[in-house]
Design an enzyme around this catalytic site. Structure first.
Site, PDB file in Angstrom:
ATOM      1  N   TYR A 241     -13.998   0.399   4.655  1.00  0.00           N
ATOM      2  CA  TYR A 241     -14.531  -0.835   5.238  1.00  0.00           C
ATOM      3  C   TYR A 241     -16.029  -0.632   5.460  1.00  0.00           C
ATOM      4  O   TYR A 241     -16.437   0.282   6.174  1.00  0.00           O
ATOM      5  CB  TYR A 241     -13.889  -1.120   6.588  1.00  0.00           C
ATOM      6  CG  TYR A 241     -12.458  -1.593   6.575  1.00  0.00           C
ATOM      7  CD1 TYR A 241     -12.145  -2.890   6.964  1.00  0.00           C
ATOM      8  CD2 TYR A 241     -11.420  -0.742   6.210  1.00  0.00           C
ATOM      9  CE1 TYR A 241     -10.823  -3.333   7.003  1.00  0.00           C
ATOM     10  CE2 TYR A 241     -10.101  -1.171   6.232  1.00  0.00           C
ATOM     11  CZ  TYR A 241      -9.814  -2.466   6.637  1.00  0.00           C
ATOM     12  OH  TYR A 241      -8.499  -2.890   6.660  1.00  0.00           O
TER      13      TYR A 241
ATOM     14  N   HIS B  11      -9.695   2.503   0.570  1.00  0.00           N
ATOM     15  CA  HIS B  11      -9.674   1.369   1.491  1.00  0.00           C
ATOM     16  C   HIS B  11     -10.814   1.460   2.507  1.00  0.00           C
ATOM     17  O   HIS B  11     -10.622   1.174   3.694  1.00  0.00           O
ATOM     18  CB  HIS B  11      -8.326   1.314   2.204  1.00  0.00           C
ATOM     19  CG  HIS B  11      -7.880  -0.074   2.549  1.00  0.00           C
ATOM     20  ND1 HIS B  11      -8.636  -0.926   3.311  1.00  0.00           N
ATOM     21  CD2 HIS B  11      -6.745  -0.752   2.240  1.00  0.00           C
ATOM     22  CE1 HIS B  11      -7.984  -2.063   3.472  1.00  0.00           C
ATOM     23  NE2 HIS B  11      -6.834  -1.995   2.815  1.00  0.00           N
TER      24      HIS B  11
ATOM     25  N   GLU C 221     -11.674  -3.180  -2.940  1.00  0.00           N
ATOM     26  CA  GLU C 221     -10.652  -2.223  -3.354  1.00  0.00           C
ATOM     27  C   GLU C 221     -10.345  -2.386  -4.845  1.00  0.00           C
ATOM     28  O   GLU C 221      -9.521  -3.208  -5.243  1.00  0.00           O
ATOM     29  CB  GLU C 221      -9.379  -2.432  -2.534  1.00  0.00           C
ATOM     30  CG  GLU C 221      -9.598  -2.416  -1.037  1.00  0.00           C
ATOM     31  CD  GLU C 221      -8.470  -3.088  -0.285  1.00  0.00           C
ATOM     32  OE1 GLU C 221      -7.285  -2.746  -0.534  1.00  0.00           O
ATOM     33  OE2 GLU C 221      -8.754  -3.986   0.544  1.00  0.00           O
TER      34      GLU C 221
ATOM     35  N   HIS D 116       0.803  -1.232   0.000  1.00  0.00           N
ATOM     36  CA  HIS D 116       0.000   0.000   0.000  1.00  0.00           C
ATOM     37  C   HIS D 116       0.833   1.278   0.000  1.00  0.00           C
ATOM     38  O   HIS D 116       0.527   2.237   0.714  1.00  0.00           O
ATOM     39  CB  HIS D 116      -0.948   0.003   1.198  1.00  0.00           C
ATOM     40  CG  HIS D 116      -2.107  -0.939   1.079  1.00  0.00           C
ATOM     41  ND1 HIS D 116      -2.580  -1.406  -0.131  1.00  0.00           N
ATOM     42  CD2 HIS D 116      -2.904  -1.507   2.042  1.00  0.00           C
ATOM     43  CE1 HIS D 116      -3.615  -2.211   0.075  1.00  0.00           C
ATOM     44  NE2 HIS D 116      -3.822  -2.291   1.377  1.00  0.00           N
TER      45      HIS D 116
END
Length: 342
Positions: A183, A181, A308, A110
Site C-alpha cells: 500500500y 500487496h 497488484e 488471496h
C-alpha cells in the site's frame, strides 16, 4: 551497502528475520520472512530526514494485533497461491473439480485462510542488493492440487527501483498467480491519497459480478471515470465511485511502463513495469482507520493505494485465460518493478 539481517519477532516458536537493503541514494527497503513481505520503503526527504512510503509495522506484533486481523489488509505481503478472488471457491480442469477454502463471503480470496502472506518463507541474501525468499506449498493446501515450490526475489537497484521476480514449479497442474500487496502513499502518510495523480495504460477493466468477481465480461474505459489513460487527479476521480477504485485493469504493454502515480506537492513518483497481463488498482476504502505504524503514520480509508500486478482474478474459471494454471514441466515466471523518483 551490505544487507543487514536482524530479528523482527517470533511466530509459532520461529524467529522471523528482517532484511534491510539500502542504495547510494538513500532509498531503504525492509523485507520480512513472514509473508515474504515489504514492511517499509523509505526515502530521504528535502529536509534531510526520511519519509515512509508504504503501510506496515516496525515490529512483527503489529501484524497480529486484533485490529489488523479483523481488517486483514495484507500489508506488503506476497499473495498466493492465487491473487484476488476465485468465485465460490471452485474451479475445474482436466475433468476434475476442486474446492478451495472460502474466506470472503462465498468466495476464495488471496490464497485462502492461510495464504502465502501468512507463511514463514526461507530467506537468502544474494550479494549486496538482493534477497530471495522460497516457499514449499504441499499438495492439498487450502484445497489446491500439487506440490508447489515458489520463489520471490527482491532486488534494489542504484536507480531506485525495487524489482520483484517470481518463479514457481509444480508436480501437478495447479492455479498460480503471485503478487505483492504493498500500500503506497507518496506524501509519506501526511494526507490521504486524494492529492495523488494516477495514470494507467489500459483500455478495459474486467467487469465484476455482484460479489465483485470477474466472470468474463470487460468494460471499456472510454468516456467513463475509470479512464486513467491520461494523468488524472484522484481527488477528481474518487467521488465517482462509492467505495473508490477496486478495478482490475487489462494492461497495454506497448509503451514500457504500465502505470505511474505521483504526489505533485512532494515531487515523488512511482512508475510501474510488469510482465503481467493486468493489475488491480485499489484505493483502500475498506482499510481500518484503527491501523497505524508505531511512529504514528496513520493508515485507513483512502490513506494508501495498491497496484497488484497478477494473472486475471478468477482466472481458472475464465475460458479465455490460458495462463492461470501452471503445469508440471513448466515454470511460472513474472516480474514487476516499482521505480521511485524522489
Amino acid at each position: 551497502m551490505p544487507i543487514t539481517k536482524t530479528p523482527f519477532g517470533t511466530h509459532e516458536n520461529q524467529c522471523v528475520h528482517l532484511y534491510t537493503l539500502e542504495n547510494a541514494s538513500g532509498m531503504r527497503v525492509k523485507l520480512m520472512a513472514y509473508g515474504a513481505a515489504i514492511t517499509s520503503i523509505s526515502v530521504p526527504d528535502r529536509e534531510g530526514g526520511r519519509v515512509e512510503l508504504v503501510a506496515g509495522f516496525d515490529k512483527l506484533d503489529g501484524y497480529f494485533s486484533d485490529a489488523y486481523r479483523a481488517n486483514a489488509p495484507y500489508f506488503g505481503g506476497t499473495i498466493g497461491r492465487y491473487a484476488s478472488r476465485i468465485k465460490d471457491g471452485k474451479f475445474s480442469f482436466d475433468n476434475q473439480d476442486y474446492l478451495l477454502a472460502v474466506n470472503d463471503g462465498s468466495n476464495h480470496l488471496h490464497g485462502g485462510i492461510t495464504g502465502f502472506d501468512k507463511r514463514i518463507w526461507t530467506a537468502e541474501a544474494v550479494g549486496e542488493d538482493t534477497v530471495r525468499f522460497s516457499l514449499h506449498s504441499p499438495d492439498g493446501e487450502e484445497g489446491y492440487p500439487g506440490n508447489l515450490d515458489v520463489t520471490v526475489t527482491y532486488r534494489l537497484t542504484e536507480d531506485n527501483a525495487l524489482e520483484m521476480t517470481y518463479t514457481g514449479t509444480t508436480d501437478q497442474a495447479t492455479p498460480l498467480s503471485l503478487t505483492n500487496h504493498a500500500y503506497f502513499n507518496l506524501s509519506g502518510f501526511t494526507e490521504t491519497i486524494h492529492g495523488h495523480t494516477a495514470h494507467i495504460d489500459a483500455q478495459e477493466f474486467l467487469t465484476p459480478d455482484e460479489t465483485n468477481i470477474p466472470v468474463g465480461a470487460r468494460t471499456p474505459v472510454t468516456e467513463t471515470p475509470a479512464d486513467l489513460r491520461n494523468t488524472t487527479s484522484l481527488d477528481d476521480a474518487l467521488p465517482h465511485f462509492p467505495t473508490g477504485f477496486e478495478h482490475y485493469y487489462v494492461l497495454d504493454h506497448s509503451n514500457g511502463p504500465v502505470a505511474e502515480f505521483s504526489h505533485p506537492v512532494s515531487g515523488r513518483k512511482l512508475t510501474v513495469f510488469t510482465t503481467e497481463p493486468g493489475a488491480l488498482f485499489y484505493t483502500g476504502y475498506f482499510t481500518s482507520d484503527e491501523l497505524q505504524r508505531e511512529n504514528g503514520d496513520r493508515f485507513g480509508r483512502y490513506r494508501a493505494f495498491c497496484f497488484e500486478a497478477s494473472r486475471f482474478p478468477n482466472g481458472p474459471n475464465l475460458p479465455e485465460v490460458n495462463d492461470a494454471v501452471l503445469r508440471p514441466g513448466d515454470t511460472y515466471a513474472a516480474t514487476t518493478t516499482y521505480q521511485f523518483t524522489f
